[in-house]
Design an enzyme around this catalytic site. Structure first.
Site, short mmCIF file in Angstrom:
data_model
loop_
_atom_site.label_atom_id
_atom_site.label_comp_id
_atom_site.label_asym_id
_atom_site.label_seq_id
_atom_site.Cartn_x
_atom_site.Cartn_y
_atom_site.Cartn_z
CE LYS A 35 3.64 8.53 -57.44
NZ LYS A 35 2.38 8.81 -58.16
CB SER A 64 3.58 9.76 -61.76
OG SER A 64 2.58 9.75 -60.75
CB SER A 100 -0.28 8.45 -61.28
OG SER A 100 0.26 9.37 -62.19
N1 GLN Z 1 -0.25 11.53 -66.46
C1 GLN Z 1 -1.01 12.49 -65.73
C2 GLN Z 1 -0.19 13.76 -65.56
O1 GLN Z 1 0.85 13.80 -66.06
C3 GLN Z 1 -1.45 11.93 -64.42
C4 GLN Z 1 -0.43 11.91 -63.36
C5 GLN Z 1 -0.92 11.40 -62.05
O2 GLN Z 1 -1.97 10.77 -61.97
N2 GLN Z 1 -0.18 11.73 -61.00
O3 GLN Z 1 -0.57 14.69 -64.93
#
Ligand code: GLN
Length: 485
Positions: free
Chosen positions: A78, A153, A177
């Protein structure tokens, strides 16, 4: 079978017997990327030359009888994990040309294990999102259905694995994410216990919630990657000195004596019927495998979204203060004064969702509001943790959906951030409590979209997750569906 379709363990076996070389495997993955990435957009950068160079090294090491546990395995990473000499954008324009001078500890660990790093994957800007649509350098697509989100994400990481561009990836999970895109793309993903994996070199979003973890196609591969990345690191003050068990060994243990809890609050209105059926079916599979199934309650679940969306943006607003155009990243050159330079750099460099989070977080932390928002959220966070502590006195593993619905259409919720925040309801509590969680493929909807099953356990009980996940995977025996890309 094409080499790019092999799982990590299958590829290792073939390389050990000399049937396949790391160079052949890497080339096969690079060719696959060339063939499909224009459609699925999993990668921000691909390091072709570097990958082949690392693969040649891996082949040499294997011949000399030296290679590590991932010797010659191509992986994607990532784009918020520092890779020395290799651009790391965090999906943001503000870091468009940032080249880190060092490797994140996890990157160093996979390199030492002999992995070949193919490139860096698309993601929501600074990991803030659930669809990866806020990525400034290409939006990943769900490989199972045209026009559908990959999740986020770590969307690019999940897509790279699901579409067989590589057999494994490293992602990060602050509120779901890793587990959520793994679920929406039909692969395995694990968020380890907070402190289990070093965060050194992981670009900070919400430091008390962030964890790095693996995404791959089988539970066996997940156990393998976990053994490579876990462990104490003096470079991360929140890293925990805790023995790392040989995760692969526990996989084949049966489920006799294991109690699986079904949290009442995770099966309420808003849960898609097909998702619900897939989870119920998985519960029956675990029962047949010998697990005892009990109903449990996590009474503070309804506060998770509110608590998370105060704590995460608060920490983000503080962490992202460093992007001011001075030390690294984008700097606006048109401003006349220092203050204007800060303003212009941040206004032009950050996207809408990141700005929204910085504003919410700054507000929640400001004097006068701190007690009402951040402090109160932290107190409720403790109640959420206590829910889990109580529950894990009577069960070993929790089973639930990962998300209330399967993947949705791209663009559908971009104007409604709240709707997207609400879809995180089932994953964020694990981060608030610091416990490990994973997503294992549970089946497909009638429309052909994958649905994952979430398993959660008490702190440092990843072994229980992996063995439950493995039994589920074996018990379900999902047929290998072919992607039409
Ligand atoms: N969807 C969650 C957010 O927008 C989690 C994102 C993540 O785990 N990086 O913060």
């Amino acid at each position: 079978m094409n080499p790019y379709e092999l799982t990590i363990s299958q590829a290792l076996k073939k390389m050990d017997t000399g049937e396949l070389s790391a160079v052949e495997l890497t080339q096969s993955c690079l060719d696959r990327i060339d063939a499909v990435d224009k459609d699925v957009r999993a990668f921000i950068s691909v390091d072709r030359q570097g990958a082949l160079f690392q693969a040649e090294n891996a082949d040499r090491q294997r011949k000399a009888g030296q290679g590590g546990r991932l010797c010659g395995i191509p992986l994607s990473v990532k784009d918020l994990l520092s890779t020395k000499g290799c651009r790391t954008t965090c999906g943001s324009k503000i870091l468009e040309n940032y080249i880190p001078p060092y490797d994140a500890t996890v990157v160093q660990k996979i390199k030492e294990a002999g992995a070949v790093i193919l490139g860096k994957t698309t993601m929501d800007e600074f990991a803030m999102g659930s669809t990866s649509e806020s990525c400034a350098f290409g939006v990943p697509r769900n490989p199972w259905k045209k026009g559908y989100v990959a999740g986020g994400s770590s969307g690019g990481s999940a897509v790279s694995v699901a579409s067989c561009e590589c057999p494994g990836s490293l992602g990060s999970d602050t509120g779901g994410s890793i587990r959520q895109p793994a679920s929406l793309c039909g692969i395995v993903g694990m968020k380890p216990t907070y402190g289990r994996v070093s965060r050194y070199g992981l670009t900070a979003f919400a430091s008390s919630l962030d964890q790095v973890g693996p995404l791959c196609r089988t539970v066996e591969d997940c156990a393998l990657m976990m053994n490579v990345i876990c462990g104490y690191d003096e470079m991360d003050s929140t890293s925990v000195k805790q023995d790392v068990p040989a995760f692969s060994l526990s996989l084949t243990e049966g489920l006799e004596g294991l109690t699986v809890g079904v949290p009442l609050e995770y099966f309420t209105e808003g849960l898609d019927v097909e998702v619900q059926n897939i989870i119920r079916n998985s519960i029956e599979v675990l029962r047949k495998k010998g697990a005892r199934i009990v109903d449990v309650s996590l009474p503070h679940t309804e506060y998770c979204v509110a608590v998370y969306y105060l704590i995460a943006p608060s920490e983000a607003s503080s962490n992202l203060a460093r992007y001011d155009g001075v030390l690294y990243g984008y700097r606006d050159m048109e401003a006349d004064t220092l203050l204007d330079m800060y303003k212009q750099t941040r206004s032009k460099g950050f996207g809408a969702e990141v700005k929204r989070r910085i504003l919410i977080g700054t507000y929640a932390l400001s004097s006068g509001y701190y007690d009402a928002y951040y402090k109160k959220a932290s107190q409720v966070r403790t109640l959420i943790l206590n829910d889990f502590k109580t529950t894990f006195q009577s069960c070993d593993v929790l089973i639930s959906p990962v998300t209330p619905t399967p993947a949705w259409k791209m663009g559908e919720n971009t104007e409604d951030p709240l709707a997207v925040y609400l879809s995180d309801i089932l994953t964020i509590s694990a981060n608030l409590a610091g416990i490990p969680g994973m997503s294992v493929p549970g089946g497909f909807t009638t429309e052909g979209l994958p649905v994952g099953v979430q398993l959660q356990a008490a702190h440092f009980q990843e072994e229980k997750l992996l063995k439950t996940g493995f039994n589920l995977e074996q018990g379900l025996g999902l047929e290998q569906r072919k992607l039409d890309i």
